[in-house]
Design an enzyme around this catalytic site. Structure first.
Site, PDB file in Angstrom:
ATOM      1  N   SER A 117       0.797  -1.223   0.000  1.00 49.14           N
ATOM      2  CA  SER A 117       0.000   0.000   0.000  1.00 49.14           C
ATOM      3  C   SER A 117       0.831   1.275   0.000  1.00 49.14           C
ATOM      4  O   SER A 117       0.315   2.349  -0.313  1.00 49.14           O
ATOM      5  CB  SER A 117      -0.944   0.010   1.211  1.00 49.14           C
ATOM      6  OG  SER A 117      -0.223  -0.161   2.424  1.00 49.14           O
ATOM      7  N   ASP A 162      -2.270   8.326   7.898  1.00 47.37           N
ATOM      8  CA  ASP A 162      -3.249   7.481   8.585  1.00 47.37           C
ATOM      9  C   ASP A 162      -2.517   6.527   9.526  1.00 47.37           C
ATOM     10  O   ASP A 162      -1.394   6.803   9.939  1.00 47.37           O
ATOM     11  CB  ASP A 162      -4.137   6.746   7.563  1.00 47.37           C
ATOM     12  CG  ASP A 162      -3.340   5.827   6.632  1.00 47.37           C
ATOM     13  OD1 ASP A 162      -2.164   5.541   6.926  1.00 47.37           O
ATOM     14  OD2 ASP A 162      -3.900   5.398   5.602  1.00 47.37           O
ATOM     15  N   HIS A 216       0.491   4.906   6.909  1.00 44.61           N
ATOM     16  CA  HIS A 216       1.127   5.457   5.722  1.00 44.61           C
ATOM     17  C   HIS A 216       1.604   6.888   5.904  1.00 44.61           C
ATOM     18  O   HIS A 216       0.956   7.677   6.589  1.00 44.61           O
ATOM     19  CB  HIS A 216       0.148   5.387   4.547  1.00 44.61           C
ATOM     20  CG  HIS A 216      -0.413   4.027   4.325  1.00 44.61           C
ATOM     21  ND1 HIS A 216      -1.662   3.657   4.800  1.00 44.61           N
ATOM     22  CD2 HIS A 216       0.120   2.937   3.731  1.00 44.61           C
ATOM     23  CE1 HIS A 216      -1.874   2.389   4.484  1.00 44.61           C
ATOM     24  NE2 HIS A 216      -0.808   1.932   3.828  1.00 44.61           N
TER      25      HIS A 216
END
Length: 360
Positions: free
Chosen positions: A33, A325, A328
């Protein structure tokens, strides 16, 4: 523009050089991600998605794209550095009339997927992702498509000059100490050694499909991300998770040295994310940060009890935060990481930085 004309232009570029400012023909991205640019949007079962607000609030158009960020991520900045458009998500290129169309692959493709790991099964919590095994399989299809449409020699020339960026391993580390079965029966050292060994196998497969220049991203001290701090009453980093990350980086560097010794025409640039991120955390004001513990977007303690969802709050100044978040980095942090990897000093990026590797 017809496909024949596109291929003629491609062959011209391969022979005489790219557009002004273009440093490499293409960038192919593998990972999780941290560099996903929207592949997970196309996975119906996946819970690891970022195609909703407030993600993308600082992205051009201010719309969520599937990037786990308030804006661009490191993969975007790498493309910018070498004068290319962002590598599009592979799964967006294989639907309808675009299916395996070589002209769609000429400047690179991203196979990265939120929740992905070096090992299969790191996505148990998120139900579905593209593990590295699947990402490499998809790249082999891209390779074959390019060979078919450009010819073997032209495709080889394009790919051997291109960059292959690999940013993966965090989900494997989280999986070792989490609720999955990934770590059972293995000591931390055995586990990270197997991570590095498995990754070596995938890099050799990519080599067999003409990959030669690798941008290798080490793990950061991921025990310091908001999700991990929130588990400690003191809000301190998880020493166990950080130790596993550090051990893996050591195994990764040893593997890369061995790989380059075995395959003489391989070049790599390893980026020491761990040390650089530690600098951000220990001396935040030196890098323009005022908050390195809490997430910008979320709810609860450290904005880490509830993930970045449409119901969440987000900070007014994202540039001040290290983390967007639970897991990340913000766009600002991602930009600094990539700038350093591209032009940084030997203590952060070695044996050469990305710019130097391109010139080799």
């Amino acid at each position: 523009m017809g496909l024949d004309l596109v291929l003629v232009l491609c062959l011209f570029v391969l022979r005489f050089g790219g557009l002004e400012g273009q440093m490499v023909p293409a960038v192919f991205v593998f990972g999780d991600s941290l560099v996903d640019v929207g592949n997970n949007n196309h996975l119906k079962l996946s819970l690891a998605k970022a195609n909703f607000r407030h993600n993308g609030i600082d992205f051009p158009g201010k719309k969520p794209t599937g990037r786990f960020s308030n804006g661009k991520n490191a993969a975007d900045f790498l493309a910018e550095k070498v004068g290319l458009p962002p590598s599009p998500p592979y799964l967006s290129l294989i639907s309808g009339s675009n299916k395996n169309n070589a002209s769609s692959f000429l400047t690179g493709v991203s196979f990265a997927s939120g929740g992905a790991g070096i090992f299969d099964g790191t996505d148990q919590l998120y139900r579905q992702s593209l593990p590295l095994s699947k990402q490499v399989e998809y790249y082999s299809k891209v390779h074959d498509s390019l060979v078919k449409q450009l010819g073997s020699s032209a495709a080889q020339n394009l790919l051997r000059k291109s960059l292959f960026a690999v940013a993966i391993g965090s989900n494997d580390v989280f999986g070792y100490s989490g609720s999955s079965d990934l770590g059972k029966g293995r000591t931390p050292q055995q586990y990270v050694d197997q991570m590095a060994s498995s990754l070596e196998g995938y890099l050799k497969r990519l080599y067999g499909y003409d990959a030669r220049k690798f941008v290798m991203v080490g793990l950061g001290p991921i025990g310091c991300c908001p999700s991990q701090r929130n588990k400690n009453k003191t809000e301190e980093c998880s020493d166990e998770t950080n130790r596993l990350s550090f051990l893996y980086n050591q195994a990764l560097m040893a593997m890369l040295r061995s790989l380059q010794s075995e395959l003489k025409d391989v070049s790599y640039s390893y980026y020491d994310t761990y040390s650089v991120m530690q600098n951000f955390i220990q001396k935040p004001t030196s890098y323009g940060f005022t908050e390195v513990k809490a997430a910008c977007c979320g709810l609860g303690n450290l904005n880490a009890k509830v993930a970045c969802l449409p119901i969440s709050k987000y900070c007014p100044s994202r540039r001040d935060h290290l983390f967007w978040d639970l897991y990340h980095p913000t766009e600002a942090a991602a930009r600094m990481f990539l700038d350093d990897a591209f032009d940084g000093p030997p203590q952060h990026t070695f044996p050469v930085n990305v710019r130097q590797m391109i010139a080799q």
